[in-house]
Write a protein that holds these residues in place. Structure first.
Motif, short mmCIF file in Angstrom:
data_model
loop_
_atom_site.label_atom_id
_atom_site.label_comp_id
_atom_site.label_asym_id
_atom_site.label_seq_id
_atom_site.Cartn_x
_atom_site.Cartn_y
_atom_site.Cartn_z
N ILE A 22 0.54 -1.41 -0.01
CA ILE A 22 -0.34 -0.25 0.14
C ILE A 22 0.87 1.37 0.10
O ILE A 22 1.78 1.10 0.73
N THR A 23 0.95 2.34 -1.36
CA THR A 23 1.46 3.34 -0.92
C THR A 23 0.37 4.52 -0.94
O THR A 23 -0.63 4.73 -1.21
N LEU A 24 0.65 5.76 0.27
CA LEU A 24 -0.11 6.58 0.03
C LEU A 24 0.35 8.33 0.17
O LEU A 24 -0.43 8.98 0.42
N VAL A 75 -3.05 5.46 -2.13
CA VAL A 75 -3.71 6.00 -2.04
C VAL A 75 -3.46 7.66 -2.74
O VAL A 75 -2.37 7.99 -2.76
N VAL A 76 -4.50 8.43 -3.18
CA VAL A 76 -4.56 8.76 -4.59
C VAL A 76 -4.57 10.48 -3.50
O VAL A 76 -5.24 10.61 -2.68
N SER A 77 -2.82 11.32 -3.67
CA SER A 77 -3.53 12.60 -2.84
C SER A 77 -3.34 13.72 -4.39
O SER A 77 -2.49 13.47 -5.18
N ALA A 109 -7.89 4.23 -3.15
CA ALA A 109 -8.36 4.79 -2.54
C ALA A 109 -7.92 6.75 -2.80
O ALA A 109 -6.80 7.22 -2.96
N GLY A 110 -8.74 7.33 -1.72
CA GLY A 110 -8.15 9.03 -1.88
C GLY A 110 -8.10 9.97 -0.20
O GLY A 110 -8.79 10.01 0.42
N PHE A 135 -13.30 8.81 1.82
CA PHE A 135 -11.92 9.77 1.35
C PHE A 135 -10.86 9.13 3.02
O PHE A 135 -12.51 9.52 4.43
N VAL A 136 -10.05 8.56 3.27
CA VAL A 136 -9.64 7.85 3.92
C VAL A 136 -8.76 9.13 4.86
O VAL A 136 -8.29 8.28 5.80
#
Length: 339
Positions: A22-24, A75-77, A109-110, A135-136
């Motif tokens: 998982i990448t954040l 996890v997209v930002s 994910a967001g 969103f997380v």
């Protein structure tokens, strides 16, 4: 021939060790991004191949690049800079990510972006992104665009959302404000100035400073369940931890000391720092369940991150259980996601 038939079975145990990832800290540029903001990335455009194409893509190209790095969930930002613009830009960006997540069948994910230059509106958009879009957490610029930080009373409603909804805030570096920029100019090329003020040094130190400002303001006493993520191996904080702890007792009458805050309220990611040397320090100072694997895509490739992760796996620095925790289990727990 008998030996050849056994080869798949001989290599399976080695392959089975590789956990999901998982990448954040993985960025994009929304279709609503102002042209003026796009100009901030001129250094990256010059040195990182196809950077704008990758930043703008939230579908096939991004997913293919994830596969190259064995990334299971990203996890997209939003990339740095949007928080200084009016709230409608953040809202449009979050809506775009929401649509991409729905189409990506469990791969994305967001993290919400928020208009941090407008604190009350930032709190409203943060809440909407979590409660309505699923969103997380949030990933926000390190200052408001003019050099203002988030330790004042005007930001308390924003921090209250994070604590109430029990989601983390990723405090992410952003470009120096106009009053900061001269500190990084000197008898050298403007490319060096731009880099020194941003990813080459300055914005990392500034993000670490921001965490210390939040601590000094008593935020973690008022919001004891707050969860802050700092990228790039902790934005220099792990390496100064002993000195910070020794001297920060002079700063104020905070109830928690900084080491307690660091161990209870701060998570760090590996984003964009591809050496095991800083991790050796971090493993000695940081709870293992507060260390998270991340890439900093597309400013760094997923393949570079995967090579580093395999180096970590082979290094003996961590057990298999600890490796799994860094790879995905810590993120699953913090973000309440499942790979």
């Amino acid at each position: 021939m008998e030996f050849l038939r056994l080869i798949p079975f001989l290599i399976l145990p080695v392959l089975a060790k590789m956990p999901p990832l998982i990448t954040l800290e993985e960025h994009y540029l929304s279709s609503a991004t102002p042209d003026a903001m796009k100009g901030l990335f001129k250094e990256q455009v010059k040195f990182v191949p196809n950077i704008m194409e990758k930043l703008k893509n939230l579908s096939s190209l991004r997913l293919a690049d994830m596969d190259k790095g064995d990334v299971t969930l990203q996890v997209v930002s939003h990339a740095a800079g949007l928080g200084s613009y009016p709230a409608n830009y953040s809202r449009a960006a979050n809506n775009q990510v929401y649509q991409a997540i729905k189409k990506a069948t469990g791969r994305l994910a967001g993290f919400a972006t928020a208009p941090m230059s407008r604190p009350a509106e930032a709190a409203v958009e943060f809440r909407r992104a979590v409660t309505e879009l699923g969103f997380v957490g949030a990933l926000v610029d390190n200052h408001d665009g003019k050099g203002g930080y988030f330790d004042g009373e005007e930001y308390d409603a924003f921090w209250a959302v994070a604590e109430e909804l029990d989601v983390p805030v990723y405090l992410h570096p952003t470009w120096p404000s106009d009053d900061m920029a001269p500190r990084f100019q000197g008898n050298f090329d403007s490319i060096a100035s731009n880099s020194l003020g941003s990813s080459g040094w300055g914005w990392h130190a500034d993000t670490g400073l921001h965490v210390l400002r939040l601590f000094a303001s008593g935020l973690f006493d008022r919001r004891p369940k707050l969860k802050i993520i700092a990228g790039h191996m902790g934005e220099m904080l792990p390496f100064m931890l002993q000195r910070i702890e020794r001297l920060s007792g002079r700063w104020s009458t905070t109830q928690k000391n900084f080491t307690t805050v660091y161990r209870e309220n701060i998570w760090i990611t590996t984003s964009g720092v591809w050496s095991l040397d800083p991790l050796r320090c971090i493993l000695a100072s940081t709870p293992i369940d507060h260390i998270l694997y991340s890439i900093d895509y597309p400013f760094t490739s997923n393949e570079v991150g995967l090579a580093w992760f395999k180096e970590l796996e082979a290094s003996g620095l961590v057990s298999q259980e600890e490796l799994d925790a860094i790879a995905y289990k810590n993120a699953e727990k913090l973000l309440r996601v499942k790979v």
